[in-house]
Write an enzyme that holds these catalytic residues in place. Structure first.
Site, PDB file in Angstrom:
ATOM      1  N   LYS A 198       0.787  -1.226   0.000  1.00  8.15           N
ATOM      2  CA  LYS A 198       0.000   0.000   0.000  1.00  8.15           C
ATOM      3  C   LYS A 198       0.820   1.278   0.000  1.00  8.15           C
ATOM      4  CE  LYS A 198      -4.257  -1.417   2.202  1.00  8.15           C
ATOM      5  NZ  LYS A 198      -4.966  -1.307   3.484  1.00  8.15           N
ATOM      6  N   GLY A 373       8.142  -2.145  11.715  1.00  4.87           N
ATOM      7  CA  GLY A 373       7.460  -0.869  11.987  1.00  4.87           C
ATOM      8  C   GLY A 373       8.401   0.201  12.521  1.00  4.87           C
TER       9      GLY A 373
HETATM   10  P1  AMP Z   1       3.747  -4.348   2.988  1.00  4.45           P
HETATM   11  O1  AMP Z   1       3.323  -5.018   4.254  1.00  4.45           O
HETATM   12  O2  AMP Z   1       3.031  -3.083   2.684  1.00  4.45           O
HETATM   13  O3  AMP Z   1       5.267  -4.239   2.866  1.00  4.45           O
HETATM   14  O4  AMP Z   1       3.276  -5.310   1.828  1.00  4.45           O
HETATM   15  C1  AMP Z   1       3.747  -6.617   1.668  1.00  4.45           C
HETATM   16  C2  AMP Z   1       2.791  -7.336   0.761  1.00  4.45           C
HETATM   17  O5  AMP Z   1       2.684  -6.671  -0.463  1.00  4.45           O
HETATM   18  C3  AMP Z   1       3.234  -8.738   0.428  1.00  4.45           C
HETATM   19  O6  AMP Z   1       2.403  -9.635   1.098  1.00  4.45           O
HETATM   20  C4  AMP Z   1       3.044  -8.822  -1.082  1.00  4.45           C
HETATM   21  O7  AMP Z   1       2.353  -9.973  -1.477  1.00  4.45           O
HETATM   22  C5  AMP Z   1       2.233  -7.598  -1.390  1.00  4.45           C
HETATM   23  N1  AMP Z   1       2.439  -7.136  -2.772  1.00  4.45           N
HETATM   24  C6  AMP Z   1       3.613  -6.851  -3.353  1.00  4.45           C
HETATM   25  N2  AMP Z   1       3.415  -6.508  -4.644  1.00  4.45           N
HETATM   26  C7  AMP Z   1       2.099  -6.592  -4.885  1.00  4.45           C
HETATM   27  C8  AMP Z   1       1.288  -6.384  -6.024  1.00  4.45           C
HETATM   28  N3  AMP Z   1       1.811  -6.025  -7.206  1.00  4.45           N
HETATM   29  N4  AMP Z   1      -0.046  -6.569  -5.920  1.00  4.45           N
HETATM   30  C9  AMP Z   1      -0.571  -6.945  -4.727  1.00  4.45           C
HETATM   31  N5  AMP Z   1       0.147  -7.153  -3.610  1.00  4.45           N
HETATM   32  C10 AMP Z   1       1.457  -6.989  -3.697  1.00  4.45           C
END
Ligand code: AMP
Length: 394
Positions: A198, A373
């Site tokens: 996100k 975090g």
């Molecule tokens: P975060 O916790 O924000 O670092 O997000 C990690 C998550 O982002 C992981 O579980 C990935 O599967 C997801 N992610 C990475 N790239 C994508 C993408 N192109 N579409 C959907 N989810 C994604």
């Protein structure tokens, strides 16, 4: 302001309260990854060797303020016993008369692990009375839980009102030095790589990094909101419509400041994150019914080139849905690129650590933070309650 460190404490004959992050993953009542336990061993050994007794405390999981056996630190006590080569008895609670008595009975060189702090709602509420009870267990305080330093909890913040001096443990000290080096005096060019799901989670970080870095490489799900801001159709890819305008502003700020913002030029697309395979397409050709789930081969090359000249790299977040092998190549290739280059690289966050381990390049990374975090909040330039609460160095 530099903080007091454990090496500056006179520990002989003292009882020291060590707040650690022993929040290790469990599988069937057994610690399945002992990385976090190993990370705190040097601090424990330092204190024991210096003639201190240790009252050791940690959270584990999210028991939501009540005692729950599945969040007991017992498996951690067992594994720590093996790692330290000495008994690590577990107190039945982190406060209360029995725990106080057992803490007071500790001899130099002995250790007592307190039961999970978050069994009491007062811990997360940063409750002063609870903090005083914890403080009564020892003569001085050491925080080695950098990964929890962004939490204003009783064992992290309020306790230091009752237990002084409050010093950084060896792990905390190492984390602060490595991360401080990126923000204060990085060798340039300094590049940041961001990925993950996100944009909204990382907007403050992006805006803060734009003031620090020479280039910003954006992959993962969050890249699609930026691609949308550039006017691309992104199909069913993860996009936060309410952030498109902010993404546009970030790109504009980057241009104005001369920060190179590097975005994907192609993506691996498929019907969804569980698909068994995908295919590469240019970011202008993402079909309406498909999702971008990894960066494509042209983007890997583009990111590799963007990072080749960096002298310092900070990285957080996967480049794709790397949990699925069909969409893991971008993240693994990036891990190799970061490790192969001459830059001092610093990374943190569970996914990113898993990625460099899976790519087999973890030993070639400059510094791997144990924190997720807290790592991000530190990079956002925020003051961490767990660091602020420590005694200033003389
Ligand atoms: P975060 O916790 O924000 O670092 O997000 C990690 C998550 O982002 C992981 O579980 C990935 O599967 C997801 N992610 C990475 N790239 C994508 C993408 N192109 N579409 C959907 N989810 C994604």
């Amino acid at each position: 302001m530099p903080k007091l460190t454990i090496e500056q404490l006179d520990l002989a004959g003292k009882r020291v309260f060590v707040r650690a992050d022993l929040n290790a993953p469990l599988d069937g009542g057994v610690v399945s990854d002992e990385t976090r336990l190993r990370a705190v061993v040097p601090t424990l050994q330092h204190a024991l060797k210096a003639g201190a007794a240790i009252v050791l405390a940690s959270h584990l999981g999210r028991p939501k303020g009540r005692a729950a056996p599945e969040y007991s630190l017992r498996p951690v006590a067992e594994r720590l016993t093996a790692l330290l080569g000495q008994p690590v008895p577990l107190a039945p609670d982190c406060v209360g008369p029995e725990t106080l008595e057992r803490a007071r009975a500790l001899e130099p060189g002995e250790l007592l692990l307190l039961e999970t702090l978050r069994f009491h709602p007062e811990e997360e509420a940063n409750d002063d009375g609870f903090a005083r009870d914890l403080g009564a267990l020892a003569d001085c305080y050491v925080n080695d839980a950098f990964a929890a330093a962004h939490r204003a909890h009783a064992s992290i913040a309020a306790i230091t009102r009752h237990l002084q001096p409050a010093a950084a443990g060896l792990l905390m000290q190492r984390e602060l030095e490595a991360l401080g080096r990126i923000l204060e005096s990085p060798e340039r060019p300094l590049a940041a790589v961001l990925g993950g799901a996100k944009v909204s989670d990382k907007l403050v970080l992006v805006e803060h990094l734009l003031e620090q870095v020479d280039s910003l490489v954006i992959g993962g799900g969050m890249a699609f909101t930026f691609l949308r801001a550039l006017g691309h159709d992104t199909g069913r890819s993860l996009v936060e419509p309410e952030r498109v305008e902010t993404a546009r502003r970030v790109l504009e700020t980057g241009r104005r400041r001369g920060v190179l913002v590097v975005l994907p030029v192609d993506a691996i697309v498929a019907a969804g994150p569980d698909s068994s395979s995908g295919r590469p397409v240019g970011v202008r050709e993402i079909p309406g019914d498909q999702m971008g789930l990894d960066i494509g081969p042209l983007t890997i090359e583009r990111f590799r080139r963007a990072l080749a000249s960096a002298r310092t790299i900070v990285w957080n977040g996967p480049m794709g849905v790397f949990e699925n092998p069909a969409f893991a190549e971008g993240t693994l290739a990036l891990a190799r690129a970061v490790a192969d280059g001459p830059a001092f690289s610093v990374l943190g966050g569970g996914d990113t650590i898993a990625a460099v381990q899976r790519a087999g390049v973890a030993e070639r990374i400059g510094y791997i933070s144990t924190a997720g975090g807290a790592f991000l909040e530190f990079l956002e330039g925020r003051k961490l309650p767990g660091v602020e609460a420590l005694t200033d160095a003389p």
